[in-house]
Design a protein around this motif. Structure first.
Motif, PDB file in Angstrom:
ATOM      1  N   LEU A 137      33.167  -3.592  25.956  1.00 13.04           N
ATOM      2  CA  LEU A 137      33.174  -3.956  24.506  1.00 13.04           C
ATOM      3  C   LEU A 137      31.629  -3.495  24.705  1.00 13.04           C
ATOM      4  CD1 LEU A 137      33.695  -5.922  22.079  1.00 13.04           C
ATOM      5  CD2 LEU A 137      32.680  -7.468  23.907  1.00 13.04           C
ATOM      6  N   VAL A 138      31.306  -2.323  23.403  1.00 13.03           N
ATOM      7  CA  VAL A 138      30.239  -2.131  23.874  1.00 13.03           C
ATOM      8  C   VAL A 138      30.102  -2.693  22.126  1.00 13.03           C
ATOM      9  CG1 VAL A 138      28.651  -0.473  22.586  1.00 13.03           C
ATOM     10  CG2 VAL A 138      30.753   0.056  24.290  1.00 13.03           C
ATOM     11  N   ASP A 139      28.210  -3.114  22.033  1.00 12.55           N
ATOM     12  CA  ASP A 139      27.262  -3.559  20.818  1.00 12.55           C
ATOM     13  C   ASP A 139      26.402  -2.255  21.007  1.00 12.55           C
ATOM     14  OD1 ASP A 139      26.191  -5.586  19.154  1.00 12.55           O
ATOM     15  OD2 ASP A 139      26.578  -7.095  20.077  1.00 12.55           O
ATOM     16  N   LYS A 140      25.738  -1.757  19.187  1.00 13.68           N
ATOM     17  CA  LYS A 140      25.114  -1.543  19.317  1.00 13.68           C
ATOM     18  C   LYS A 140      24.405  -0.136  20.533  1.00 13.68           C
ATOM     19  CE  LYS A 140      23.207  -4.791  16.089  1.00 13.68           C
ATOM     20  NZ  LYS A 140      23.428  -6.015  16.579  1.00 13.68           N
ATOM     21  N   GLY A 141      25.585   0.072  21.023  1.00 20.67           N
ATOM     22  CA  GLY A 141      25.724   1.124  21.887  1.00 20.67           C
ATOM     23  C   GLY A 141      25.408   0.905  23.636  1.00 20.67           C
ATOM     24  N   VAL A 142      24.807  -0.588  23.765  1.00 15.86           N
ATOM     25  CA  VAL A 142      24.724  -0.818  24.308  1.00 15.86           C
ATOM     26  C   VAL A 142      26.379  -2.256  25.596  1.00 15.86           C
ATOM     27  CG1 VAL A 142      23.661  -2.799  26.043  1.00 15.86           C
ATOM     28  CG2 VAL A 142      22.103  -1.787  24.190  1.00 15.86           C
ATOM     29  N   VAL A 143      26.556  -2.280  26.523  1.00 15.90           N
ATOM     30  CA  VAL A 143      27.661  -1.987  27.709  1.00 15.90           C
ATOM     31  C   VAL A 143      27.319  -3.940  28.018  1.00 15.90           C
ATOM     32  CG1 VAL A 143      29.982  -1.977  29.707  1.00 15.90           C
ATOM     33  CG2 VAL A 143      28.052  -0.512  28.493  1.00 15.90           C
ATOM     34  N   LYS A 144      28.752  -4.431  27.414  1.00 15.97           N
ATOM     35  CA  LYS A 144      28.117  -5.415  26.936  1.00 15.97           C
ATOM     36  C   LYS A 144      29.883  -6.000  27.951  1.00 15.97           C
ATOM     37  CE  LYS A 144      25.382  -6.483  24.246  1.00 15.97           C
ATOM     38  NZ  LYS A 144      23.720  -6.893  24.517  1.00 15.97           N
ATOM     39  N   THR A 145      30.645  -5.476  28.304  1.00 16.85           N
ATOM     40  CA  THR A 145      31.887  -5.909  29.411  1.00 16.85           C
ATOM     41  C   THR A 145      31.851  -4.846  29.865  1.00 16.85           C
ATOM     42  OG1 THR A 145      33.262  -6.200  28.193  1.00 16.85           O
ATOM     43  CG2 THR A 145      31.681  -8.280  28.160  1.00 16.85           C
ATOM     44  N   LEU A 146      32.641  -4.693  30.855  1.00 19.95           N
ATOM     45  CA  LEU A 146      33.173  -3.427  31.435  1.00 19.95           C
ATOM     46  C   LEU A 146      34.588  -3.409  32.691  1.00 19.95           C
ATOM     47  CD1 LEU A 146      32.782  -0.451  32.204  1.00 19.95           C
ATOM     48  CD2 LEU A 146      31.644  -0.493  33.521  1.00 19.95           C
ATOM     49  N   ASN A 147      35.332  -2.591  32.106  1.00 18.95           N
ATOM     50  CA  ASN A 147      36.483  -3.512  33.010  1.00 18.95           C
ATOM     51  C   ASN A 147      37.041  -2.770  33.638  1.00 18.95           C
ATOM     52  OD1 ASN A 147      36.279  -6.533  31.496  1.00 18.95           O
ATOM     53  ND2 ASN A 147      36.801  -5.305  29.698  1.00 18.95           N
ATOM     54  N   ILE A 148      36.787  -2.333  35.174  1.00 16.47           N
ATOM     55  CA  ILE A 148      37.778  -1.067  35.389  1.00 16.47           C
ATOM     56  C   ILE A 148      39.140  -1.014  35.811  1.00 16.47           C
ATOM     57  CG2 ILE A 148      37.406   0.812  37.264  1.00 16.47           C
ATOM     58  CD1 ILE A 148      34.155   0.417  36.834  1.00 16.47           C
ATOM     59  N   GLU A 149      40.073  -0.713  35.839  1.00 18.13           N
ATOM     60  CA  GLU A 149      41.700  -0.907  37.197  1.00 18.13           C
ATOM     61  C   GLU A 149      41.441  -0.375  37.939  1.00 18.13           C
ATOM     62  OE1 GLU A 149      43.331  -2.285  35.814  1.00 18.13           O
ATOM     63  OE2 GLU A 149      43.409  -2.200  33.720  1.00 18.13           O
ATOM     64  N   ALA A 150      41.821  -0.731  39.556  1.00 20.15           N
ATOM     65  CA  ALA A 150      41.932  -0.396  40.631  1.00 20.15           C
ATOM     66  C   ALA A 150      43.018   1.080  40.136  1.00 20.15           C
ATOM     67  CB  ALA A 150      42.823  -1.269  41.481  1.00 20.15           C
ATOM     68  N   PRO A 151      43.081   1.569  41.025  1.00 21.99           N
ATOM     69  CA  PRO A 151      43.678   3.094  41.322  1.00 21.99           C
ATOM     70  C   PRO A 151      45.462   2.526  41.409  1.00 21.99           C
ATOM     71  CG  PRO A 151      42.719   3.662  42.744  1.00 21.99           C
ATOM     72  CD  PRO A 151      42.022   1.662  41.897  1.00 21.99           C
ATOM     73  N   GLY A 152      46.053   3.342  39.451  1.00 18.02           N
ATOM     74  CA  GLY A 152      47.764   2.729  39.881  1.00 18.02           C
ATOM     75  C   GLY A 152      47.848   1.313  39.045  1.00 18.02           C
ATOM     76  N   LYS A 153      46.782   0.213  39.025  1.00 18.61           N
ATOM     77  CA  LYS A 153      46.938  -0.459  37.883  1.00 18.61           C
ATOM     78  C   LYS A 153      46.803  -1.026  36.396  1.00 18.61           C
ATOM     79  CE  LYS A 153      47.617  -3.135  41.937  1.00 18.61           C
ATOM     80  NZ  LYS A 153      48.848  -3.535  42.187  1.00 18.61           N
ATOM     81  N   PHE A 154      47.319  -2.220  35.546  1.00 24.95           N
ATOM     82  CA  PHE A 154      46.868  -2.044  34.916  1.00 24.95           C
ATOM     83  C   PHE A 154      46.853  -4.079  34.542  1.00 24.95           C
ATOM     84  CE2 PHE A 154      48.350  -2.847  30.075  1.00 24.95           C
ATOM     85  CZ  PHE A 154      47.521  -2.407  29.741  1.00 24.95           C
ATOM     86  N   GLU A 155      45.811  -4.651  34.962  1.00 22.28           N
ATOM     87  CA  GLU A 155      45.629  -5.591  35.177  1.00 22.28           C
ATOM     88  C   GLU A 155      44.409  -6.332  34.325  1.00 22.28           C
ATOM     89  OE1 GLU A 155      47.518  -6.415  39.736  1.00 22.28           O
ATOM     90  OE2 GLU A 155      45.430  -6.010  39.191  1.00 22.28           O
ATOM     91  N   VAL A 156      42.739  -5.659  33.794  1.00 24.85           N
ATOM     92  CA  VAL A 156      41.990  -6.346  33.170  1.00 24.85           C
ATOM     93  C   VAL A 156      41.423  -5.612  31.894  1.00 24.85           C
ATOM     94  CG1 VAL A 156      41.395  -7.260  35.141  1.00 24.85           C
ATOM     95  CG2 VAL A 156      40.498  -4.846  35.325  1.00 24.85           C
ATOM     96  N   SER A 157      41.967  -4.336  31.776  1.00 22.19           N
ATOM     97  CA  SER A 157      41.930  -2.687  30.652  1.00 22.19           C
ATOM     98  C   SER A 157      42.675  -3.499  29.160  1.00 22.19           C
ATOM     99  CB  SER A 157      41.455  -1.940  31.222  1.00 22.19           C
ATOM    100  OG  SER A 157      43.325  -1.561  31.199  1.00 22.19           O
ATOM    101  N   ASP A 158      43.451  -4.587  29.473  1.00 24.29           N
ATOM    102  CA  ASP A 158      43.795  -4.258  28.229  1.00 24.29           C
ATOM    103  C   ASP A 158      43.256  -4.993  27.066  1.00 24.29           C
ATOM    104  OD1 ASP A 158      44.010  -6.615  29.946  1.00 24.29           O
ATOM    105  OD2 ASP A 158      45.592  -8.038  28.333  1.00 24.29           O
ATOM    106  N   ALA A 159      44.084  -4.838  25.336  1.00 24.68           N
ATOM    107  CA  ALA A 159      43.931  -5.573  24.487  1.00 24.68           C
ATOM    108  C   ALA A 159      43.217  -7.221  24.537  1.00 24.68           C
ATOM    109  CB  ALA A 159      44.499  -5.376  23.696  1.00 24.68           C
ATOM    110  N   GLU A 160      44.069  -8.193  24.727  1.00 29.69           N
ATOM    111  CA  GLU A 160      44.176  -9.132  25.309  1.00 29.69           C
ATOM    112  C   GLU A 160      42.287  -9.440  26.008  1.00 29.69           C
ATOM    113  OE1 GLU A 160      46.466  -7.587  25.930  1.00 29.69           O
ATOM    114  OE2 GLU A 160      48.360  -8.159  24.192  1.00 29.69           O
TER     115      GLU A 160
END
Length: 168
Positions: A137-160
């Motif tokens: 989530l980026v606000d005016k060019g500044v990163v507010k949240t960052l969700n990096i997935e572990a290799p092969g995973k899809f658990e934290v970078s989703d739309a929800e």
């Protein structure tokens, strides 16, 4: 590697434009990340490749389905970034019905993803250097949240997850 509270690095991304307008020609158009993010609240998600299984079946559809909810939560734009060319991203956007919901941004040579420190080397699988799966989530060019997935995973970078963070 980029982290919360950092500014997005300078760079260029390309988007395939279907309809000419607002200074954009039909076809690939190059956009400056700093200018495009200025004054906006943006949900950015990145993934290894267009038309790949998890990316096509889950990641992009989740953001398309939640586009109205994200806008209601104060998100001005949603960007999907992948290390593919603008033509592929345009075709994938048509396939996924992203028009008006998700901007399909190409980082063809992985230069912007490299500047984030979020590359994934899939050379052994014949795919070269790609992007790790992540969202921010980026606000005016500044990163507010960052969700990096572990290799092969899809658990934290989703739309929800981004939607919950946008509301929080």
């Amino acid at each position: 590697m980029i982290k919360v509270a950092d500014r997005l690095p300078a760079g260029k991304l390309q988007e395939y434009i279907e309809v000419e307008g607002e200074g954009c020609t039909i076809g690939p158009n190059t956009f400056d990340v700093e200018k495009e993010s200025a004054g906006k609240r943006i949900a950015i998600f990145a993934l290894p490749g267009a038309f790949t299984p998890t990316c096509s079946a889950k990641h992009v559809p989740g953001f398309v389905e939640n586009a109205d909810k994200l806008k209601a939560a104060g998100i001005d734009e949603v960007w999907c970034v992948s290390v593919n060319d603008a033509f592929v991203m345009g075709a994938w956007g048509r396939d996924q019905k992203t028009a008006g919901k998700v901007r399909m941004m190409a980082d063809g040579s992985a230069e912007w993803v490299k500047s984030l420190g979020l590359t994934l080397d899939l050379t052994a699988k014949g795919m070269g250097v790609r992007s790790q799966r992540f969202s921010m989530l980026v606000d005016k060019g500044v990163v507010k949240t960052l969700n990096i997935e572990a290799p092969g995973k899809f658990e934290v970078s989703d739309a929800e997850t981004i939607l919950a963070q946008a509301k929080g």
